[in-house]
Motif scaffolding. Structure first.
Motif, PDB file in Angstrom:
ATOM      1  N   GLU A   1       0.823  -1.209   0.000  1.00  0.00           N
ATOM      2  CA  GLU A   1       0.000   0.000   0.000  1.00  0.00           C
ATOM      3  C   GLU A   1       0.858   1.259   0.000  1.00  0.00           C
ATOM      4  N   ARG A   2       2.039   1.175   0.559  1.00  0.00           N
ATOM      5  CA  ARG A   2       2.926   2.342   0.563  1.00  0.00           C
ATOM      6  C   ARG A   2       3.481   2.624  -0.826  1.00  0.00           C
ATOM      7  N   HIS A   3       3.766   1.571  -1.579  1.00  0.00           N
ATOM      8  CA  HIS A   3       4.379   1.728  -2.890  1.00  0.00           C
ATOM      9  C   HIS A   3       3.374   1.700  -4.040  1.00  0.00           C
ATOM     10  N   ARG A   4       2.159   1.315  -3.771  1.00  0.00           N
ATOM     11  CA  ARG A   4       1.172   1.201  -4.839  1.00  0.00           C
ATOM     12  C   ARG A   4       0.956   2.509  -5.606  1.00  0.00           C
ATOM     13  N   PRO A   5       0.893   3.680  -4.935  1.00  0.00           N
ATOM     14  CA  PRO A   5       0.749   4.926  -5.698  1.00  0.00           C
ATOM     15  C   PRO A   5       1.855   5.135  -6.734  1.00  0.00           C
ATOM     16  N   ALA A   6       3.078   4.704  -6.405  1.00  0.00           N
ATOM     17  CA  ALA A   6       4.175   4.834  -7.363  1.00  0.00           C
ATOM     18  C   ALA A   6       3.985   3.874  -8.524  1.00  0.00           C
ATOM     19  N   VAL A   7       3.528   2.658  -8.240  1.00  0.00           N
ATOM     20  CA  VAL A   7       3.287   1.672  -9.299  1.00  0.00           C
ATOM     21  C   VAL A   7       2.214   2.179 -10.255  1.00  0.00           C
ATOM     22  N   PHE A   8       1.084   2.604  -9.683  1.00  0.00           N
ATOM     23  CA  PHE A   8       0.015   3.145 -10.515  1.00  0.00           C
ATOM     24  C   PHE A   8       0.483   4.416 -11.218  1.00  0.00           C
ATOM     25  N   GLY A   9       1.227   5.244 -10.509  1.00  0.00           N
ATOM     26  CA  GLY A   9       1.652   6.532 -11.049  1.00  0.00           C
ATOM     27  C   GLY A   9       2.554   6.405 -12.253  1.00  0.00           C
ATOM     28  N   VAL A  10       3.510   5.482 -12.214  1.00  0.00           N
ATOM     29  CA  VAL A  10       4.397   5.342 -13.370  1.00  0.00           C
ATOM     30  C   VAL A  10       3.615   4.817 -14.563  1.00  0.00           C
ATOM     31  N   ALA A  11       2.673   3.903 -14.331  1.00  0.00           N
ATOM     32  CA  ALA A  11       1.877   3.363 -15.441  1.00  0.00           C
ATOM     33  C   ALA A  11       0.974   4.432 -16.042  1.00  0.00           C
ATOM     34  N   TYR A  12       0.356   5.259 -15.203  1.00  0.00           N
ATOM     35  CA  TYR A  12      -0.525   6.306 -15.726  1.00  0.00           C
ATOM     36  C   TYR A  12       0.267   7.347 -16.509  1.00  0.00           C
ATOM     37  N   ARG A  13       1.421   7.735 -16.009  1.00  0.00           N
ATOM     38  CA  ARG A  13       2.220   8.728 -16.712  1.00  0.00           C
ATOM     39  C   ARG A  13       2.704   8.210 -18.068  1.00  0.00           C
ATOM     40  N   LEU A  14       2.973   6.923 -18.137  1.00  0.00           N
ATOM     41  CA  LEU A  14       3.457   6.357 -19.397  1.00  0.00           C
ATOM     42  C   LEU A  14       2.330   6.091 -20.388  1.00  0.00           C
ATOM     43  N   LEU A  15       1.145   5.739 -19.895  1.00  0.00           N
ATOM     44  CA  LEU A  15       0.075   5.289 -20.781  1.00  0.00           C
ATOM     45  C   LEU A  15      -1.044   6.307 -20.965  1.00  0.00           C
TER      46      LEU A  15
ATOM     47  N   MET B   1       4.374  14.696 -23.272  1.00  0.00           N
ATOM     48  CA  MET B   1       5.077  13.418 -23.270  1.00  0.00           C
ATOM     49  C   MET B   1       4.571  12.487 -24.361  1.00  0.00           C
ATOM     50  N   GLU B   2       3.342  12.699 -24.805  1.00  0.00           N
ATOM     51  CA  GLU B   2       2.793  11.906 -25.896  1.00  0.00           C
ATOM     52  C   GLU B   2       3.577  12.109 -27.184  1.00  0.00           C
ATOM     53  N   GLU B   3       4.249  13.256 -27.290  1.00  0.00           N
ATOM     54  CA  GLU B   3       5.041  13.547 -28.477  1.00  0.00           C
ATOM     55  C   GLU B   3       6.412  12.871 -28.438  1.00  0.00           C
ATOM     56  N   LEU B   4       6.795  12.335 -27.296  1.00  0.00           N
ATOM     57  CA  LEU B   4       8.070  11.629 -27.185  1.00  0.00           C
ATOM     58  C   LEU B   4       7.932  10.220 -27.745  1.00  0.00           C
ATOM     59  N   SER B   5       9.055   9.647 -28.149  1.00  0.00           N
ATOM     60  CA  SER B   5       9.037   8.239 -28.530  1.00  0.00           C
ATOM     61  C   SER B   5       8.841   7.401 -27.266  1.00  0.00           C
ATOM     62  N   PRO B   6       8.328   6.162 -27.379  1.00  0.00           N
ATOM     63  CA  PRO B   6       8.164   5.336 -26.179  1.00  0.00           C
ATOM     64  C   PRO B   6       9.436   5.205 -25.340  1.00  0.00           C
ATOM     65  N   PRO B   7      10.621   4.961 -25.933  1.00  0.00           N
ATOM     66  CA  PRO B   7      11.819   4.877 -25.085  1.00  0.00           C
ATOM     67  C   PRO B   7      12.144   6.189 -24.380  1.00  0.00           C
ATOM     68  N   GLU B   8      11.963   7.314 -25.069  1.00  0.00           N
ATOM     69  CA  GLU B   8      12.218   8.611 -24.449  1.00  0.00           C
ATOM     70  C   GLU B   8      11.275   8.836 -23.278  1.00  0.00           C
ATOM     71  N   ARG B   9      10.035   8.494 -23.475  1.00  0.00           N
ATOM     72  CA  ARG B   9       9.032   8.704 -22.431  1.00  0.00           C
ATOM     73  C   ARG B   9       9.344   7.875 -21.192  1.00  0.00           C
TER      74      ARG B   9
ATOM     75  N   ALA C   1       7.069  -0.325 -15.196  1.00  0.00           N
ATOM     76  CA  ALA C   1       7.551   0.375 -16.380  1.00  0.00           C
ATOM     77  C   ALA C   1       7.759  -0.594 -17.538  1.00  0.00           C
ATOM     78  N   ARG C   2       8.275  -1.779 -17.248  1.00  0.00           N
ATOM     79  CA  ARG C   2       8.507  -2.758 -18.319  1.00  0.00           C
ATOM     80  C   ARG C   2       7.187  -3.186 -18.950  1.00  0.00           C
ATOM     81  N   ARG C   3       6.195  -3.434 -18.110  1.00  0.00           N
ATOM     82  CA  ARG C   3       4.879  -3.824 -18.635  1.00  0.00           C
ATOM     83  C   ARG C   3       4.243  -2.656 -19.389  1.00  0.00           C
ATOM     84  N   SER C   4       4.366  -1.460 -18.867  1.00  0.00           N
ATOM     85  CA  SER C   4       3.805  -0.274 -19.524  1.00  0.00           C
ATOM     86  C   SER C   4       4.480  -0.012 -20.864  1.00  0.00           C
ATOM     87  N   TYR C   5       5.785  -0.261 -20.907  1.00  0.00           N
ATOM     88  CA  TYR C   5       6.539  -0.046 -22.148  1.00  0.00           C
ATOM     89  C   TYR C   5       6.019  -0.961 -23.259  1.00  0.00           C
ATOM     90  N   ASP C   6       5.726  -2.194 -22.903  1.00  0.00           N
ATOM     91  CA  ASP C   6       5.162  -3.125 -23.894  1.00  0.00           C
ATOM     92  C   ASP C   6       3.826  -2.611 -24.420  1.00  0.00           C
TER      93      ASP C   6
END
Length: 296
Positions: free
Chosen positions: A21-35, A122-130, A72-77
Motif C-alpha cells: 500500500e505504501r508503494h502502490r501509488p508509485a506503481v500506478f503513477g508510473v503506469a498512468y504517466r506512461l500510458l 510526453m505523448e510527443e516523445l518516442s516510447p523509449p524517451e518517455r 515500467a517494463r509492462r507499460s513499455y510493452d
C-alpha cells in the motif's frame, strides 16, 4: 487492489503485504504517466501485484524501485502497441481524466507530470524517451535499471532521458503554467459565462488563438478536428451549451489541477481541462468519451 496479500502472515513473512500500500501509488503513477489511461494503469498495477506476490522478495534491497521497474517494463510493452491504437482512434486523443483531489479513488503521487498538458507533451516523445524521462526525472531511478527496461546500454538510456528532457523543457517554455489562484479565477468566471450563454464574456476569456480539443473517441458526438480562434471557440461553446445544457458544472482536481466536470442527465457528461497563459485560456480540452469518464 491488494486485498488478497496474505493477511494471516506477519510482516516478516510477507514483506510485500507490509509495503504494497505504501508503494502502490508509485506503481500506478508510473503506469498512468506512461500510458495516459486509468484503465491501462489499473491493469498494469494488478499485473505488478500478481508478479510480486509470486516472487521471492527477500533479496530485493529496494522494493519500490523493483516494483516501479516491473510496472515500467509492462507499460513499455503496452505503450509500443498503443501507438498503433492511437493511429486508429477516432478524432483527437486526450489523456483519461485522473481525479487527484480528496475524493480520488486512486492514490497517486501528484506533480505536474500528471497534468493533461504534460501528458500531451510526453505523448510527443518516442516510447523509449518517455520511459527514460518518467523513470529518471520523475521517479529517480538509476540509469542501470532504465537500460534494462529499454534493453539499451546505460549511456543509451542516459541519452534518451537527456533528449526527452530537452524536448519537454522546450515545450514547457512555450506553454507556461498558470498559478492555482489564476486558474481558479479564470475557471470561475468561465463557468458563469458558460452557464449564462454569454458569448462576449467567453470571448474575453479566450486567447485570440485559442484551440478547442474534444475527445469523443467515436462514441459520442464531438468535433473530430481542432477548432481554432477565440471567437470561433466561444461560438461553438455557446451553441453546444444551449443544445446540451448541463444539469450542473462542478470544480474538481484533475491531474493536480483545477478542472470542470459537467453533469447531464444524472451522469458525468464531460471533464474539461484548460491551459492558461497571462489570464487567458489558450487551450480548452474536453473529454467526452464515456469510456474515459466511468471512473470520474
Amino acid at each position: 487492489m491488494g486485498d488478497g496479500h496474505g493477511r494471516g502472515r506477519s510482516e516478516q513473512e510477507d514483506p510485500l503485504g507490509a509495503e504494497w500500500e505504501r508503494h502502490r501509488p508509485a506503481v500506478f503513477g508510473v503506469a498512468y504517466r506512461l500510458l495516459g489511461t486509468v484503465a491501462d494503469a489499473e491493469d498494469v498495477t494488478q499485473d505488478v501485484w500478481l508478479r510480486a506476490a509470486g516472487a521471492d522478495l527477500q533479496d530485493i534491497d529496494d522494493l519500490r524501485a523493483w516494483l516501479v521497474t516491473v510496472a515500467a517494463r509492462r507499460s513499455y510493452d503496452i505503450l509500443k502497441s498503443a501507438r498503433f491504437r492511437r493511429e486508429s482512434y477516432v478524432g483527437p486523443w486526450l489523456p483519461e481524466p485522473l481525479l487527484t483531489g480528496p475524493d480520488a479513488s486512486q492514490p497517486v503521487l501528484v506533480d505536474e507530470s500528471v497534468s493533461s498538458a504534460m501528458l500531451l507533451i510526453m505523448e510527443e516523445l518516442s516510447p523509449p524517451e518517455r520511459v527514460a524521462f518518467v523513470l529518471h526525472d520523475v521517479f529517480g531511478l538509476e540509469f542501470g535499471r532504465i537500460a534494462e527496461v529499454l534493453d539499451v546500454s546505460v549511456p543509451g538510456a542516459r541519452q534518451l532521458a537527456s533528449r526527452a528532457r530537452r524536448r519537454v523543457a522546450k515545450a514547457k517554455q512555450s506553454t507556461p503554467q498558470a498559478s492555482k489562484a489564476e486558474r481558479e479565477r479564470v475557471l470561475t468566471v468561465f463557468r458563469a459565462a458558460y452557464e449564462a450563454g454569454d458569448l462576449a464574456g467567453l470571448v474575453r476569456l479566450l486567447h485570440p488563438d485559442a484551440v478547442y480539443v474534444t475527445d469523443g473517441g467515436g462514441k459520442v458526438l464531438a468535433a473530430r478536428k481542432l477548432i481554432h480562434g477565440g471567437e470561433r471557440v466561444a461560438e461553438v461553446m455557446v451553441r453546444t451549451g444551449r443544445q446540451w445544457r448541463p444539469d450542473r458544472i462542478e470544480f474538481a482536481e484533475v491531474g493536480g489541477e483545477l478542472a470542470l466536470v459537467f453533469h447531464r442527465e444524472g451522469r458525468v457528461y464531460s471533464v474539461d481541462t484548460v491551459q492558461i497563459t497571462d489570464g487567458l485560456i489558450t487551450a480548452y480540452r474536453r473529454v467526452l468519451n464515456p469510456d474515459k469518464l466511468v471512473r470520474v
